[in-house]
Design an enzyme around this catalytic site. Structure first.
Site, PDB file in Angstrom:
ATOM      1  N   THR A  91      39.159  40.402  46.140  1.00  0.00           N
ATOM      2  CA  THR A  91      37.790  40.775  45.816  1.00  0.00           C
ATOM      3  C   THR A  91      37.043  39.500  45.483  1.00  0.00           C
ATOM      4  O   THR A  91      37.551  38.666  44.731  1.00  0.00           O
ATOM      5  CB  THR A  91      37.747  41.744  44.623  1.00  0.00           C
ATOM      6  OG1 THR A  91      38.447  42.941  44.961  1.00  0.00           O
ATOM      7  CG2 THR A  91      36.313  42.082  44.247  1.00  0.00           C
TER       8      THR A  91
ATOM      9  N   ASP B 138      43.835  46.424  42.875  1.00  0.00           N
ATOM     10  CA  ASP B 138      43.276  47.757  43.072  1.00  0.00           C
ATOM     11  C   ASP B 138      43.534  48.293  44.473  1.00  0.00           C
ATOM     12  O   ASP B 138      42.955  49.303  44.867  1.00  0.00           O
ATOM     13  CB  ASP B 138      41.771  47.760  42.786  1.00  0.00           C
ATOM     14  CG  ASP B 138      40.977  46.942  43.792  1.00  0.00           C
ATOM     15  OD1 ASP B 138      41.594  46.183  44.570  1.00  0.00           O
ATOM     16  OD2 ASP B 138      39.739  47.058  43.800  1.00  0.00           O
TER      17      ASP B 138
ATOM     18  N   GLU C  23      29.823  44.183  36.199  1.00  0.00           N
ATOM     19  CA  GLU C  23      30.920  43.703  37.034  1.00  0.00           C
ATOM     20  C   GLU C  23      31.523  42.405  36.532  1.00  0.00           C
ATOM     21  O   GLU C  23      32.699  42.136  36.746  1.00  0.00           O
ATOM     22  CB  GLU C  23      30.432  43.494  38.472  1.00  0.00           C
ATOM     23  CG  GLU C  23      30.078  44.775  39.180  1.00  0.00           C
ATOM     24  CD  GLU C  23      29.952  44.583  40.676  1.00  0.00           C
ATOM     25  OE1 GLU C  23      29.980  43.428  41.133  1.00  0.00           O
ATOM     26  OE2 GLU C  23      29.847  45.583  41.385  1.00  0.00           O
TER      27      GLU C  23
END
Length: 284
Positions: free
Chosen positions: A92, A87, A69
């Site tokens: 995020t 996205d 990640e």
């Protein structure tokens, strides 16, 4: 830093995703296949392995996920991470990719506020409720990212991130792995899958990846062979990843988890050597 990915086209917003590197079109198509040769003799079985919830194994799990990640083994450096990667899930952030559009960021900030009223993020709770299920920044911009990074210096916020990671992702994955009779590697395979795909009702969710695997092989708890079952689970995982273009690079399975499995390392014992997106990593 985390690699940006492209917007999802089919999974629901509640589906969890890691932040994947986008390769060139030719590289993305060059998916590595599982070797046809037999695996090495197992170095342990579920009965002889400690659980992934063992402190040392959990640290390994966090480093493995962070390599995929964040392109780094330093997972604790990610408490302060925050960006919109485009996205469709809004911001995020944090050690597990909490998203403003999927509800887990809201739950995290609510927990932090319950424990520490008046914290720097508490004022964003109304906005986080409004944007849940969308990619909107309404009520969050322009100061939310800076305030997140400020909160990340607070050990209480770091602990809240740890606790929500455990409640939503780590503990359910480990418990299901133990129920299925899997050793440390199998429990990690479950954890990595639930981090990326969540455990919703869509076809690519963790529970449906597991269901797909169960259609091909039995886990040890049902009398099956552990290696055979884990190969079936990883095959199902690769299938799920290929349903999104952003997940088409499956190296976190092919050159990480499958490498450990083909070496028979069911207890996820060190040393560990693997690659993700072509980058090499080592845990001694």
């Amino acid at each position: 830093m985390r690699h940006p990915n492209t917007p999802a086209t089919t999974p629901a917003l509640t589906s969890r995703r890691t932040l994947l590197a986008l390769l060139g079109a030719s590289a993305a198509g060059a998916v590595l296949l599982r070797p046809a040769h037999a695996s090495a003799a197992p170095t342990g079985t579920a009965a002889s392995c400690v659980g992934l919830d063992d402190a040392a194994k959990k640290e390994i799990a966090m480093k493995l996920v962070s390599s995929a990640e964040n392109s780094s083994l330093d997972w604790k450096a990610q408490y302060k991470y925050i960006e919109d990667i485009g996205d469709g899930r809004g911001y995020t952030a944090g050690i597990i990719g909490f998203c403003s559009g999927t509800g887990d960021m809201l739950d995290l900030v609510q927990l932090y506020t319950d424990r520490k009223p008046g914290n720097v993020l508490a004022k964003y709770l109304p906005a986080l409720r409004r944007v849940n299920g969308t990619d909107s920044h309404s009520g969050l911009d322009p100061n939310f990212p800076a305030d997140w990074r400020k909160a990340a210096q607070d050990t209480a916020f770091q602990q809240a991130q740890n606790d929500e990671r455990d409640r939503v992702y780590f503990n359910p994955a480990v418990q299901q792995g133990k129920t299925d009779g899997l050793g440390t590697l199998g429990q990690f395979a479950y954890y990595d899958a639930i981090v990326m795909h969540g455990d919703g009702d869509d076809a690519t969710s963790f529970r449906n990846i597991r269901k797909r695997a169960l259609g091909q092989a039995k886990p040890p708890a049902q009398g099956g062979d552990e290696t055979t079952y884990l190969n079936a689970f990883l095959d199902a995982r690769v299938w799920a990843m290929k349903q999104e273009e952003a997940h088409s690079d499956t190296t976190r399975v092919d050159t990480e988890q499958r490498v450990f499995l083909n070496k028979g390392n069911l207890c996820l014992n060190t040393p560990l050597d693997w690659k993700v997106y072509g980058d090499s990593y080592h845990i001694g």
